[in-house]
Write a protein that holds these residues in place. Structure first.
Motif, short mmCIF file in Angstrom:
data_model
loop_
_atom_site.label_atom_id
_atom_site.label_comp_id
_atom_site.label_asym_id
_atom_site.label_seq_id
_atom_site.Cartn_x
_atom_site.Cartn_y
_atom_site.Cartn_z
N LYS A 108 0.82 -1.21 0.00
CA LYS A 108 0.00 0.00 0.00
C LYS A 108 0.86 1.26 0.00
O LYS A 108 0.64 2.17 -0.78
CB LYS A 108 -0.92 0.01 1.23
CG LYS A 108 -1.85 -1.18 1.32
CD LYS A 108 -2.89 -1.17 0.21
CE LYS A 108 -3.97 -0.14 0.49
NZ LYS A 108 -5.05 -0.18 -0.53
N ASN A 109 1.82 1.32 0.91
CA ASN A 109 2.70 2.48 1.05
C ASN A 109 4.15 2.03 1.16
O ASN A 109 4.44 0.89 1.53
CB ASN A 109 2.33 3.30 2.30
CG ASN A 109 1.10 4.16 2.09
OD1 ASN A 109 0.54 4.20 1.00
ND2 ASN A 109 0.68 4.86 3.13
N LEU A 110 5.05 2.95 0.85
CA LEU A 110 6.49 2.70 0.89
C LEU A 110 7.14 3.63 1.90
O LEU A 110 6.76 4.80 2.01
CB LEU A 110 7.11 2.96 -0.49
CG LEU A 110 6.50 2.17 -1.65
CD1 LEU A 110 6.81 2.86 -2.97
CD2 LEU A 110 7.05 0.75 -1.66
N VAL A 111 8.15 3.11 2.61
CA VAL A 111 8.92 3.94 3.54
C VAL A 111 10.40 3.77 3.23
O VAL A 111 10.92 2.65 3.23
CB VAL A 111 8.64 3.55 5.01
CG1 VAL A 111 9.44 4.46 5.95
CG2 VAL A 111 7.15 3.64 5.33
N TYR A 112 11.07 4.90 3.00
CA TYR A 112 12.50 4.91 2.67
C TYR A 112 13.27 5.46 3.86
O TYR A 112 13.07 6.60 4.28
CB TYR A 112 12.74 5.79 1.44
CG TYR A 112 12.17 5.22 0.16
CD1 TYR A 112 12.98 4.52 -0.73
CD2 TYR A 112 10.82 5.36 -0.15
CE1 TYR A 112 12.46 3.99 -1.90
CE2 TYR A 112 10.29 4.83 -1.32
CZ TYR A 112 11.12 4.14 -2.19
OH TYR A 112 10.61 3.61 -3.35
#
Length: 253
Positions: A108-112
């Motif tokens: 759903k979402n990406l975290v870098y």
């Protein structure tokens, strides 16, 4: 009955059992953590412990660092085994991995997290050379795998961690294929899915200005933290907080 209850309570205390909280209502419950170059997934333990106590199902992928294709496949293998949507998190070169693996329908979402966030046609090596980092102690093996010179690991990667921990990390490096770092991304997931990001302002492995420029390009929700490249180990509470923010927001997409 009271005796049995007391015995059960004592046993639970003895083995360190604590009831986990439930993840906030509506939040994505699955979190997949992806490590970067030169390390394995064990560094994610502080973040994973925090998130699990807060009710999330946390899985740590273990990409082999042999090629970008292999690393994406290893991450997709974890994602495909989930029973629902996930927030996909990457550190360092792990950002390249999640940029491709993030196209998985579970994501759903990406975290870098102090991570590379390439566009189509860009590789890790290309991005790193565009805004060089403060250090470059990477050396190749005869067969094209890369490591950081152990005596410089602290300066390059983990200046804010205890010396003994840094020494072990330096001695247990996962050699990373030069091929993995030179392979370009084809379909960046961040163009279709929201992303969140952490700039490690004292990063000496990836230039903080490179992190800022990539995250501005993707319109990522960005948090700056005064930490080394190993921010996910040295500042786990802050990193977990942003991951939780992404998990809560993904319920709206």
């Amino acid at each position: 009955m009271n005796t049995l209850l007391a015995a059960t309570t004592a046993l639970s205390t003895a083995i360190g059992f604590t009831a986990a909280q439930a993840a906030p209502a509506g939040a994505t419950k699955n979190i997949v953590l992806v490590h970067g170059a030169f390390v394995d997934g064990s560094g994610w333990k502080p973040v994973a412990d925090i998130l699990r106590k807060r009710g999330y199902n946390v899985v740590v992928a273990q990409p082999p660092e042999t090629s970008l294709e292999d690393d994406v496949a290893a991450t997709n293998r974890v994602l495909d085994a989930l029973d629902g949507p996930a927030v996909l998190v990457g550190h360092s070169y792990g950002g390249v991995i999640i940029t491709e693996a993030g196209n998985n329908p579970h994501v759903k979402n990406l975290v870098y997290v102090a991570a590379l966030q390439p566009d189509a046609g860009e590789s890790a090596g290309q991005l790193l050379s565009s805004k060089p980092a403060a250090t470059n102690y990477i050396v190749p093996s005869k067969d094209g795998f890369l490591t950081i010179q152990p005596e410089h690991f602290r300066d390059a990667f983990a200046a804010d961690l205890p010396e003994a921990e840094v020494a072990f990390m330096a001695a247990s490096q996962v050699a990373t294929s030069g091929k993995a770092l030179s392979t370009p991304v084809t379909t960046p997931a961040w163009k279709a899915k929201p992303s969140y990001a952490i700039v490690a302002t004292q990063d000496r492995a990836i230039n903080p200005d490179l992190e800022r420029s990539m995250y501005a390009r993707s319109n990522a929700v960005t948090k700056e933290i005064a930490a080394s490249h190993a921010v996910y180990i040295s500042q786990p509470q802050a990193v977990a907080k942003l991951i939780e923010q992404a998990a809560a927001a993904s319920a709206n997409h």
